[in-house]
Design an enzyme around this catalytic site. Sequence first.
Site, mmCIF file in Angstrom:
data_model
loop_
_atom_site.group_PDB
_atom_site.id
_atom_site.type_symbol
_atom_site.label_atom_id
_atom_site.label_comp_id
_atom_site.label_asym_id
_atom_site.label_seq_id
_atom_site.Cartn_x
_atom_site.Cartn_y
_atom_site.Cartn_z
ATOM 1 C CG HIS A 1 -1.914 1.065 1.298
ATOM 2 N ND1 HIS A 1 -3.268 0.822 1.337
ATOM 3 C CD2 HIS A 1 -1.801 2.417 1.338
ATOM 4 C CE1 HIS A 1 -3.929 1.954 1.396
ATOM 5 N NE2 HIS A 1 -3.045 2.946 1.391
ATOM 6 N NE ARG B 1 -11.344 10.572 4.151
ATOM 7 C CZ ARG B 1 -10.100 10.152 4.387
ATOM 8 N NH1 ARG B 1 -9.086 10.723 3.764
ATOM 9 N NH2 ARG B 1 -9.875 9.165 5.229
ATOM 10 N N GLY C 1 -4.921 16.020 -0.342
ATOM 11 C CA GLY C 1 -5.658 17.077 -0.990
ATOM 12 C C GLY C 1 -6.952 17.410 -0.279
ATOM 13 C CD GLU C 2 -7.610 13.730 2.197
ATOM 14 O OE1 GLU C 2 -7.710 12.496 2.219
ATOM 15 O OE2 GLU C 2 -6.513 14.326 2.101
ATOM 16 C CB THR D 1 -9.224 10.983 -1.234
ATOM 17 O OG1 THR D 1 -8.837 10.405 -0.005
ATOM 18 C CG2 THR D 1 -10.555 11.682 -1.068
ATOM 19 C CB SER E 1 -2.751 13.010 3.081
ATOM 20 O OG SER E 1 -4.050 12.478 2.909
ATOM 21 C CG ASP F 1 -1.385 5.304 3.874
ATOM 22 O OD1 ASP F 1 -1.664 5.221 2.667
ATOM 23 O OD2 ASP F 1 -2.025 6.021 4.676
ATOM 24 C CE1 TYR G 1 -9.255 6.208 -0.182
ATOM 25 C CE2 TYR G 1 -10.701 7.841 0.805
ATOM 26 C CZ TYR G 1 -9.547 7.091 0.844
ATOM 27 O OH TYR G 1 -8.692 7.232 1.905
#
Length: 382
Positions: free
Chosen positions: A64, A166, A72-73, A102, A282, A278, A133
Amino acid sequence: MITLIKNAELYAPDFIGKQSVLVINGKISKIGDIDEDAVSSLGIDYKIIDAEGALVTPGFIDPHVHFLGGGGEGGFATRTPEIQISDLIQSGITSAAGLIGTDGTTRHLTSLLAKARGLEIEGISTYIYTGNYDVPTPTFTDNVKDDAILIDKVIGTAEIAISDSRSGQPSVHELAKIAGQTRVGGMLSGKAGITHFHTGPGKGYLSILHQLLDEYELPASNLHVTHITRSRELFDDAIRLAARGAFVDITADDTTYEWISYYKKNQGDLSKLTISSDGNGSLPKFNEEGKLIGFGVASTRTLFNQVIETIKAGELSLEETLRLVTANTAEALKLEGKGVIQEGSDADLLVLSKDTFEIEHVFAKGKHMIENGNLLVKGTFE
């Protein structure tokens, strides 16, 4: 190029004693007693690594990683950067699977594929997932099945979000269609056909995946669920899902070794557990009203550090710990010749100090990437 690694305490990932390893053309050619004079007499360039006082393990597999960055959230300025090969190598990662999270609008699957191919050229083994997502999820072709069949690096679909504000708020039937198509695509192309799920902090936990297994004819082994340490309740649910045959994945952070210990103490199936970084994703923080209040960037180095912390904690054996980032991940993603040290497998190898567990050498497909702690390979623009 020939490389002989001698006097190594070899963990394959199970301990197989003090052995020598002969690497030829990127593959492990022989394990055992190897005549140095015979190697030198071949008249071919060769290198000898004396691993006395060191451990040799398979290179880590990270299932992952945000090759293109994530986030970018919080707006355009909060988009995280692309991964660099040096980040992966210095974290002991010799194989990685890239995905989109996302943002499937400004980050595209074609860009993900190009990045994966670039990292492969620079030296490591790479794979990607189609989708993001959203449900319906974006694909290269008309569907995830055809992507797995026609796009060489696609091994499955990710990261399909559940229990998260999200997400695309999918129904169980929509998830079953994605997982079913992904599985068939994998069967027809000889790949994993795995659906990799992002799990958010929602109170539904993994209930929709339990429902999927209850109501549809899909094997649990084609499900891989990540971010399972958001709460004790979610983690307990992940233990139950693993007992049904699904793979579950811990996103590395400063408490990973504690969660791994808890997993074992509560009879979690260790053969179904993996750890991921990850990397370059983010790490947004939201308050109870769903407002973004902060964010960070995930580091691949955290994965390596937490493997070492788990070893030092002593709740798991060295062999059990190594399997979480080698053989288990290779099994989940069906990566033949990866995650093990055996004759004929890819020469993805770490040489670690027995005393400090620091990285001394890294080989990826037989290529020397770190030598005596020094980085030998950097990305094209590093």
